[in-house]
Motif scaffolding. Structure first.
Motif, PDB file in Angstrom:
ATOM      1  N   GLN A   1      -6.120 -23.597  -4.252  1.00 22.14           N
ATOM      2  CA  GLN A   1      -4.978 -23.672  -3.327  1.00 22.14           C
ATOM      3  C   GLN A   1      -3.987 -22.534  -3.590  1.00 22.14           C
ATOM      4  O   GLN A   1      -3.410 -21.968  -2.655  1.00 22.14           O
ATOM      5  CB  GLN A   1      -4.297 -25.027  -3.452  1.00 22.14           C
ATOM      6  N   LEU A   2      -3.799 -22.201  -4.872  1.00 16.45           N
ATOM      7  CA  LEU A   2      -2.921 -21.073  -5.191  1.00 16.45           C
ATOM      8  C   LEU A   2      -3.488 -19.761  -4.642  1.00 16.45           C
ATOM      9  O   LEU A   2      -2.740 -18.913  -4.147  1.00 16.45           O
ATOM     10  CB  LEU A   2      -2.739 -20.960  -6.708  1.00 16.45           C
ATOM     11  N   TYR A   3      -4.798 -19.614  -4.724  1.00 15.18           N
ATOM     12  CA  TYR A   3      -5.427 -18.428  -4.148  1.00 15.18           C
ATOM     13  C   TYR A   3      -5.199 -18.367  -2.632  1.00 15.18           C
ATOM     14  O   TYR A   3      -4.963 -17.291  -2.070  1.00 15.18           O
ATOM     15  CB  TYR A   3      -6.932 -18.432  -4.435  1.00 15.18           C
ATOM     16  N   ALA A   4      -5.266 -19.524  -1.984  1.00 14.17           N
ATOM     17  CA  ALA A   4      -5.045 -19.565  -0.529  1.00 14.17           C
ATOM     18  C   ALA A   4      -3.615 -19.156  -0.182  1.00 14.17           C
ATOM     19  O   ALA A   4      -3.373 -18.414   0.784  1.00 14.17           O
ATOM     20  CB  ALA A   4      -5.345 -20.962  -0.001  1.00 14.17           C
ATOM     21  N   VAL A   5      -2.652 -19.619  -0.993  1.00 16.31           N
ATOM     22  CA  VAL A   5      -1.252 -19.241  -0.776  1.00 16.31           C
ATOM     23  C   VAL A   5      -1.070 -17.739  -1.002  1.00 16.31           C
ATOM     24  O   VAL A   5      -0.345 -17.060  -0.263  1.00 16.31           O
ATOM     25  CB  VAL A   5      -0.320 -20.047  -1.704  1.00 16.31           C
ATOM     26  N   LEU A   6      -1.745 -17.209  -2.025  1.00 17.71           N
ATOM     27  CA  LEU A   6      -1.672 -15.771  -2.306  1.00 17.71           C
ATOM     28  C   LEU A   6      -2.227 -14.963  -1.141  1.00 17.71           C
ATOM     29  O   LEU A   6      -1.635 -13.952  -0.739  1.00 17.71           O
ATOM     30  CB  LEU A   6      -2.431 -15.446  -3.592  1.00 17.71           C
ATOM     31  N   ASP A   7      -3.371 -15.401  -0.587  1.00 21.90           N
ATOM     32  CA  ASP A   7      -3.962 -14.695   0.552  1.00 21.90           C
ATOM     33  C   ASP A   7      -3.006 -14.676   1.740  1.00 21.90           C
ATOM     34  O   ASP A   7      -2.875 -13.657   2.426  1.00 21.90           O
ATOM     35  CB  ASP A   7      -5.285 -15.351   0.951  1.00 21.90           C
ATOM     36  N   GLN A   8      -2.352 -15.804   1.987  1.00 25.66           N
ATOM     37  CA  GLN A   8      -1.394 -15.869   3.085  1.00 25.66           C
ATOM     38  C   GLN A   8      -0.195 -14.953   2.826  1.00 25.66           C
ATOM     39  O   GLN A   8       0.306 -14.283   3.732  1.00 25.66           O
ATOM     40  CB  GLN A   8      -0.917 -17.305   3.287  1.00 25.66           C
ATOM     41  N   SER A   9       0.237 -14.905   1.558  1.00 25.19           N
ATOM     42  CA  SER A   9       1.358 -14.041   1.198  1.00 25.19           C
ATOM     43  C   SER A   9       1.001 -12.569   1.391  1.00 25.19           C
ATOM     44  O   SER A   9       1.817 -11.778   1.887  1.00 25.19           O
ATOM     45  CB  SER A   9       1.771 -14.295  -0.257  1.00 25.19           C
ATOM     46  N   VAL A  10      -0.217 -12.188   1.025  1.00 22.96           N
ATOM     47  CA  VAL A  10      -0.669 -10.800   1.199  1.00 22.96           C
ATOM     48  C   VAL A  10      -0.716 -10.446   2.682  1.00 22.96           C
ATOM     49  O   VAL A  10      -0.279  -9.356   3.095  1.00 22.96           O
ATOM     50  CB  VAL A  10      -2.048 -10.597   0.542  1.00 22.96           C
ATOM     51  N   ALA A  11      -1.231 -11.366   3.499  1.00 22.47           N
ATOM     52  CA  ALA A  11      -1.306 -11.116   4.939  1.00 22.47           C
ATOM     53  C   ALA A  11       0.088 -10.978   5.549  1.00 22.47           C
ATOM     54  O   ALA A  11       0.339 -10.092   6.375  1.00 22.47           O
ATOM     55  CB  ALA A  11      -2.072 -12.245   5.622  1.00 22.47           C
ATOM     56  N   SER A  12       1.008 -11.846   5.111  1.00 22.31           N
ATOM     57  CA  SER A  12       2.382 -11.781   5.628  1.00 22.31           C
ATOM     58  C   SER A  12       3.073 -10.492   5.195  1.00 22.31           C
ATOM     59  O   SER A  12       3.822  -9.885   5.968  1.00 22.31           O
ATOM     60  CB  SER A  12       3.180 -12.991   5.131  1.00 22.31           C
ATOM     61  N   GLN A  13       2.807 -10.073   3.951  1.00 24.07           N
ATOM     62  CA  GLN A  13       3.406  -8.825   3.458  1.00 24.07           C
ATOM     63  C   GLN A  13       2.903  -7.629   4.263  1.00 24.07           C
ATOM     64  O   GLN A  13       3.676  -6.719   4.597  1.00 24.07           O
ATOM     65  CB  GLN A  13       3.086  -8.638   1.982  1.00 24.07           C
ATOM     66  N   THR A  14       1.618  -7.620   4.595  1.00 22.97           N
ATOM     67  CA  THR A  14       1.049  -6.528   5.387  1.00 22.97           C
ATOM     68  C   THR A  14       1.691  -6.475   6.770  1.00 22.97           C
ATOM     69  O   THR A  14       2.040  -5.400   7.272  1.00 22.97           O
ATOM     70  CB  THR A  14      -0.478  -6.701   5.520  1.00 22.97           C
ATOM     71  N   GLU A  15       1.863  -7.647   7.397  1.00 27.06           N
ATOM     72  CA  GLU A  15       2.501  -7.696   8.715  1.00 27.06           C
ATOM     73  C   GLU A  15       3.958  -7.248   8.628  1.00 27.06           C
ATOM     74  O   GLU A  15       4.449  -6.530   9.513  1.00 27.06           O
ATOM     75  CB  GLU A  15       2.408  -9.107   9.278  1.00 27.06           C
ATOM     76  N   ALA A  16       4.647  -7.674   7.562  1.00 28.34           N
ATOM     77  CA  ALA A  16       6.051  -7.276   7.380  1.00 28.34           C
ATOM     78  C   ALA A  16       6.162  -5.764   7.174  1.00 28.34           C
ATOM     79  O   ALA A  16       7.093  -5.128   7.683  1.00 28.34           O
ATOM     80  CB  ALA A  16       6.651  -8.020   6.191  1.00 28.34           C
ATOM     81  N   LYS A  17       5.225  -5.190   6.444  1.00 30.06           N
ATOM     82  CA  LYS A  17       5.220  -3.744   6.222  1.00 30.06           C
ATOM     83  C   LYS A  17       5.039  -2.998   7.536  1.00 30.06           C
ATOM     84  O   LYS A  17       5.756  -2.022   7.822  1.00 30.06           O
ATOM     85  CB  LYS A  17       4.101  -3.386   5.244  1.00 30.06           C
ATOM     86  N   GLN A  18       4.101  -3.450   8.367  1.00 27.53           N
ATOM     87  CA  GLN A  18       3.862  -2.792   9.646  1.00 27.53           C
ATOM     88  C   GLN A  18       5.075  -2.897  10.556  1.00 27.53           C
ATOM     89  O   GLN A  18       5.446  -1.938  11.243  1.00 27.53           O
ATOM     90  CB  GLN A  18       2.631  -3.408  10.313  1.00 27.53           C
ATOM     91  N   LEU A  19       5.711  -4.072  10.548  1.00 33.30           N
ATOM     92  CA  LEU A  19       6.908  -4.272  11.361  1.00 33.30           C
ATOM     93  C   LEU A  19       8.038  -3.349  10.917  1.00 33.30           C
ATOM     94  O   LEU A  19       8.738  -2.741  11.734  1.00 33.30           O
ATOM     95  CB  LEU A  19       7.340  -5.740  11.271  1.00 33.30           C
ATOM     96  N   MET A  20       8.213  -3.230   9.598  1.00 37.29           N
ATOM     97  CA  MET A  20       9.256  -2.367   9.044  1.00 37.29           C
ATOM     98  C   MET A  20       8.992  -0.900   9.379  1.00 37.29           C
ATOM     99  O   MET A  20       9.914  -0.167   9.780  1.00 37.29           O
ATOM    100  CB  MET A  20       9.326  -2.567   7.523  1.00 37.29           C
TER     101      MET A  20
END
Length: 342
Positions: free
Chosen positions: A184-203
């Motif tokens: 479950q922690l790995y799943a949360v990490l994967d979601q965090s990585v995906a969100s960070q990538t989207e945030a980077k593109q938006l920025m």
């Protein structure tokens, strides 16, 4: 026109308004439910040259933008510098609002800068969002390592987080229940990585609006992320009248404490300011010094190292040069060149 000094103590439910005249005599003392309509109502009936003082916080940028068209001046101060308010034995919204008005009347406050332009405020929010997701990702990785070590599984390197590496790691966990929790922690990490990538593109998309970011990227060691972070947290280079004030905001200045001419402690780095800007300068330093290509910061580090014989002092010297150079590039609206280094 008479000057009116207004202290505004903001809360999520209510806000207190106290207005003083030039002699410090109270003219208004009232409270409202916190809303945009009530903020407008609180200042619509005040007459004179209205100066408003509120402490920096989550509500401060919004409140300042609402009342700015209705008053002459709005200032936000740093709560840490208002010891008279925070450490007083008698404390209430009414007392705090009165003290804010009195500090404004006496001109005894340290102002916090907020960008006036809406798109600058939005860009800073995107930069903060990206930084927070990056920090969240680092905390998750640390937590994963700790959970695995509790099970006797010690793995170093990035392979711990890769899709192939995590399979071998999970297989080494004997308890099915703990294995599920770590998955479950790995799943949360994967979601965090995906969100960070989207945030980077938006920025990065919004960064195209600001011409200084392209210029900042010409500096050795400064990439698109570093340029965005510097621009997002600084807002405008003109807010600093000298490079020393910029160093202080970037947590790169030295603080001294003394009494009766005797030092109370050894000089050390001042912890006040924006730690993320210090991180920008540190990352730029690491990239510039490790670069295979010659650059001004690399040469400056070698000279400082030969002079001080202390790697930490030499590094901090170059970090100050980096932020000073970025400021000079922004002010002069010119690409990097060695002559801009202090």
């Amino acid at each position: 026109m008479s000057i009116v000094y207004v202290g505004l103590d903001l809360g999520s439910s209510n806000f207190q308004q106290v207005a003083l005249n030039h002699d410090g005599v109270s003219r208004v003392n009232r409270d409202f439910t916190t809303s945009e309509a009530n903020l407008v109502k609180a200042f619509s009936d005040l007459k004179g040259e209205i100066h408003v003082h509120l402490e920096a916080g989550e509500l401060a940028p919004w409140a300042a933008s609402v009342i700015a068209p209705l008053v002459t001046r709005v200032v936000c101060s740093h709560p840490q510098s208002n010891a008279w308010i925070a450490k007083d034995a008698d404390k209430s919204d009414r007392i705090d609002a009165y003290k804010l008005a009195e500090l404004l009347r006496l001109n005894r406050f340290k102002e916090v800068h907020y960008p006036r332009e809406q798109r600058r405020r939005e860009f800073k929010t995107l930069v903060q969002h990206y930084d927070e997701l990056t920090s969240q990702q680092a905390r998750l990785k640390t937590k994963l390592k700790a959970r695995l070590r509790m099970q006797g599984v010690i793995v170093n390197g990035e392979r711990l987080y890769s899709s192939s590496g995590r399979k071998a790691v999970l297989a080494a966990v004997k308890s099915p229940t703990v294995r599920t929790a770590i998955s479950q922690l790995y799943a949360v990490l994967d979601q965090s990585v995906a969100s960070q990538t989207e945030a980077k593109q938006l920025m990065l998309r919004m960064a195209q609006v600001f011409p200084e970011i392209k210029l900042l990227r010409t500096t050795p060691g400064v990439g698109p992320i570093g340029a965005c972070r510097f621009s997002g947290y600084i807002h405008t280079p003109s807010r600093f009248s000298s490079t020393r004030k910029l160093w202080k905001y970037c947590r790169l200045s030295i603080s001294h404490r003394s009494s009766n001419g005797k030092p109370l402690r050894r000089p050390r780095l001042d912890h006040c300011g924006c730690g993320r800007l210090k991180d920008v300068s540190r990352k730029a330093f690491d990239v510039a010094v490790r670069s295979r290509h010659d650059n001004g910061f690399k040469r400056a580090y070698q000279r400082a190292l030969e002079t001080t014989h202390d790697a930490t002092h030499a590094r901090l010297t170059v970090q100050r040069k980096i932020v000073s150079t970025l400021r000079a590039i922004w002010i002069n609206q010119t690409p990097y060149r060695d002559e801009l280094m202090p």
